[in-house]
Design an enzyme around this catalytic site. Structure first.
Site, PDB file in Angstrom:
ATOM      1  N   GLU A 122       0.809  -1.211   0.000  1.00 18.06           N
ATOM      2  CA  GLU A 122       0.000   0.000   0.000  1.00 18.06           C
ATOM      3  C   GLU A 122       0.843   1.262   0.000  1.00 18.06           C
ATOM      4  O   GLU A 122       1.992   1.270   0.429  1.00 18.06           O
ATOM      5  CB  GLU A 122      -0.912  -0.005   1.218  1.00 18.06           C
TER       6      GLU A 122
ATOM      7  N   CYS B   7       3.474   8.405   0.939  1.00 20.98           N
ATOM      8  CA  CYS B   7       4.031   7.466   1.916  1.00 20.98           C
ATOM      9  C   CYS B   7       4.107   6.097   1.232  1.00 20.98           C
ATOM     10  O   CYS B   7       3.087   5.580   0.764  1.00 20.98           O
ATOM     11  CB  CYS B   7       3.118   7.423   3.142  1.00 20.98           C
TER      12      CYS B   7
ATOM     13  N   CYS C  38       6.268  -7.337   6.989  1.00 21.07           N
ATOM     14  CA  CYS C  38       7.428  -6.880   7.772  1.00 21.07           C
ATOM     15  C   CYS C  38       7.790  -7.980   8.766  1.00 21.07           C
ATOM     16  O   CYS C  38       6.909  -8.683   9.275  1.00 21.07           O
ATOM     17  CB  CYS C  38       7.078  -5.594   8.512  1.00 21.07           C
TER      18      CYS C  38
ATOM     19  N   CYS D  77       6.359  -5.312  15.537  1.00 17.85           N
ATOM     20  CA  CYS D  77       6.056  -4.289  16.546  1.00 17.85           C
ATOM     21  C   CYS D  77       4.622  -4.528  17.027  1.00 17.85           C
ATOM     22  O   CYS D  77       3.723  -4.758  16.208  1.00 17.85           O
ATOM     23  CB  CYS D  77       6.184  -2.891  15.957  1.00 17.85           C
TER      24      CYS D  77
ATOM     25  N   CYS E  84       1.349  -2.725  15.507  1.00 19.07           N
ATOM     26  CA  CYS E  84       1.301  -2.502  14.058  1.00 19.07           C
ATOM     27  C   CYS E  84       0.608  -3.642  13.315  1.00 19.07           C
ATOM     28  O   CYS E  84       0.871  -4.815  13.574  1.00 19.07           O
ATOM     29  CB  CYS E  84       2.732  -2.331  13.562  1.00 19.07           C
TER      30      CYS E  84
ATOM     31  N   GLU F 295      10.319  -2.503   7.004  1.00 17.55           N
ATOM     32  CA  GLU F 295      11.445  -1.767   7.595  1.00 17.55           C
ATOM     33  C   GLU F 295      12.436  -1.467   6.461  1.00 17.55           C
ATOM     34  O   GLU F 295      13.103  -2.382   5.952  1.00 17.55           O
ATOM     35  CB  GLU F 295      12.088  -2.634   8.698  1.00 17.55           C
TER      36      GLU F 295
ATOM     37  N   SER G  89      12.185   6.320   7.376  1.00 22.48           N
ATOM     38  CA  SER G  89      11.848   6.108   8.783  1.00 22.48           C
ATOM     39  C   SER G  89      12.205   4.676   9.174  1.00 22.48           C
ATOM     40  O   SER G  89      11.806   3.725   8.506  1.00 22.48           O
ATOM     41  CB  SER G  89      10.345   6.341   8.955  1.00 22.48           C
TER      42      SER G  89
ATOM     43  N   HIS H 188       8.971   5.776  20.097  1.00 29.46           N
ATOM     44  CA  HIS H 188       7.751   5.250  20.731  1.00 29.46           C
ATOM     45  C   HIS H 188       7.906   4.795  22.187  1.00 29.46           C
ATOM     46  O   HIS H 188       6.929   4.294  22.779  1.00 29.46           O
ATOM     47  CB  HIS H 188       7.129   4.097  19.936  1.00 29.46           C
TER      48      HIS H 188
ATOM     49  N   ASN I 105      -3.373   5.452  15.109  1.00 31.39           N
ATOM     50  CA  ASN I 105      -4.507   4.937  14.347  1.00 31.39           C
ATOM     51  C   ASN I 105      -4.789   3.538  14.872  1.00 31.39           C
ATOM     52  O   ASN I 105      -4.010   2.621  14.616  1.00 31.39           O
ATOM     53  CB  ASN I 105      -4.109   4.839  12.865  1.00 31.39           C
TER      54      ASN I 105
ATOM     55  N   CYS J   9      -1.050   1.695   9.399  1.00 31.84           N
ATOM     56  CA  CYS J   9      -0.014   1.029   8.602  1.00 31.84           C
ATOM     57  C   CYS J   9      -0.369  -0.441   8.371  1.00 31.84           C
ATOM     58  O   CYS J   9      -0.578  -1.198   9.287  1.00 31.84           O
ATOM     59  CB  CYS J   9       1.298   1.166   9.370  1.00 31.84           C
TER      60      CYS J   9
HETATM   61  S1  SF4 Z   1       5.902  -0.507  12.744  1.00 31.22           S
HETATM   62 FE1  SF4 Z   1       7.168  -0.651  10.897  1.00 31.22          FE
HETATM   63  S2  SF4 Z   1       8.906  -1.895  11.555  1.00 31.22           S
HETATM   64 FE2  SF4 Z   1       7.320  -2.247  13.080  1.00 31.22          FE
HETATM   65  S3  SF4 Z   1       6.191  -4.065  12.356  1.00 31.22           S
HETATM   66 FE3  SF4 Z   1       5.160  -2.249  11.517  1.00 31.22          FE
HETATM   67  S4  SF4 Z   1       6.030  -1.980   9.493  1.00 31.22           S
HETATM   68 FE4  SF4 Z   1       7.429  -3.307  10.630  1.00 31.22          FE
END
Ligand code: SF4
Length: 352
Positions: free
Chosen positions: A94, A107, A114, A118, A121, A166, A197, A222, A297, A340
């Site tokens: 996306e 973006c 990924c 995290c 996410c 990442e 980032s 964070h 979000n 995300c």
């Molecule tokens: S915040 Fe970024 S680095 Fe962490 S799991 Fe999501 S996409 Fe991956």
């Protein structure tokens, strides 16, 4: 299937002129072709109306064009546009287009999924499927730029690598894509307008500086202690805060480029005044740093909640009182799966 065809956008002006020479074509065609590729945002050879048909056919035989197609488009009430792209083998990724304060920001994603898991996410829950190629990253920028021109009659002002994945774990392709975006015969964007980032991989942040990369670098912080950060970002276990702050400072000193800290405020997790004081302490170790305080979000199925507006404002005022530039980044596109990875994640589920 494109086989081993090379993406036409990877050719420099000189390489394209050389190829044209080999085909018995005049060098000025390179300028026409590159104009279609970069300024006019063509997505097929057939659009190149001032290039002779025979030459277009030769190009199509030897080169690949758009490696991504758009599979879904969502537009939020706040104008944010989210595109779901499909790779040639059917993976969904996306890209998001954000209109704010005179800026038009694309973006983009750097990986399919990924590997970093995290805790807050959506993308982290998908696992990593594969890295994106530099072509696929650049293609997202071009398709989002086209969308900006159509939706608002304006081009992009900024590009951020903050979508899925990442970026530093796809180091080579990401750096190559940065070269393509900033090349004078490519999109010619200023490196100051591009932000990479990272969740924080100290060794690779230093390598960016050593490799002469000049874009802005943002660290997704964070949390303000290692213990706290380990709980939400497992990558922190091998990249502790001290090494990350040192790497960010190193990047700034070597590259002369701007650096920033990204800080999502989670209610009851990292939003006390004690957290704010520790954040200040970390920021003070970084000359010229900018802190972005980000509204979360929320992701369905995850227990994290965003802090309220008063708390976010209090953080901002506190940092500014002590001389640290801080901006509140309001959550965009709340009504369109804008967290995300949400849109692509939903796509994956539909696909299954
Ligand atoms: S915040 Fe970024 S680095 Fe962490 S799991 Fe999501 S996409 Fe991956």
């Amino acid at each position: 299937m494109s086989g081993l065809k090379r993406n036409l956008r990877q050719l420099t002006r000189g390489q394209l002129e050389q190829w044209l020479k080999e085909q018995g074509e005049p060098a000025y065609r390179a300028g026409q072709i590159q104009e279609w590729l970069w300024q006019k945002g063509a997505v097929s050879f057939s659009e190149m109306s001032n290039v002779p048909m025979k030459l277009r056919q030769k190009l199509a035989e030897q080169f690949l064009f758009a490696p991504l197609s758009i599979n879904q488009r969502q537009q939020s009430r706040d104008q944010t546009i989210k595109l779901r792209f499909v790779t040639h083998e059917g993976f969904r990724i996306e890209g998001v287009l954000i209109f704010s304060e005179g800026r038009v920001t694309a973006c983009v994603s750097s990986q399919v999924g990924c590997s970093l898991t995290c805790a807050f996410c959506a993308t982290g829950r998908m696992g990593r499927q594969r890295n994106l190629s530099s072509d696929e990253i650049v293609e997202q920028v071009l398709l989002l730029r086209k969308e900006a021109l159509q939706a608002a009659g304006t081009s992009l002002t900024n590009v951020v690598y903050m979508g899925m994945g990442e970026p530093l774990l796809n180091y080579r392709e990401v750096v190559r894509s940065l070269e393509m975006l900033t090349a004078p015969d490519g999109l010619a964007l200023s490196p100051r307008r591009i932000t990479v980032s990272t969740a924080g991989i100290a060794k690779l942040m230093r390598r960016l500086a050593d490799d002469g990369v000049r874009v802005r670098l943002a660290l997704s912080l964070h949390a303000t202690t290692d213990e706290q950060r380990n709980r939400i970002m497992p990558i922190n276990e091998e990249n502790q805060l001290e090494s990350l702050i040192a790497a960010l400072r190193y990047y700034h000193e070597r590259s002369g480029s701007r650096i920033s800290l990204e800080y999502i405020l989670f209610a009851g997790f990292n939003d006390t005044m004690e957290d704010a004081r520790r954040l200040l302490k970390l920021a003070r170790q970084l000359p010229g740093v900018h802190v972005n305080l980000i509204e979360y979000n929320e992701v369905p199925g995850l227990s994290f909640r965003g802090s309220d507006a008063v708390t976010v404002k209090r953080f901002q005022e506190f940092l500014e009182r002590y001389g640290i530039a801080a901006t509140v980044r309001h959550s965009r596109g709340r009504d369109i799966d804008a967290a995300c990875g949400q849109l692509a994640n939903r796509g994956m589920k539909e696909q299954r």
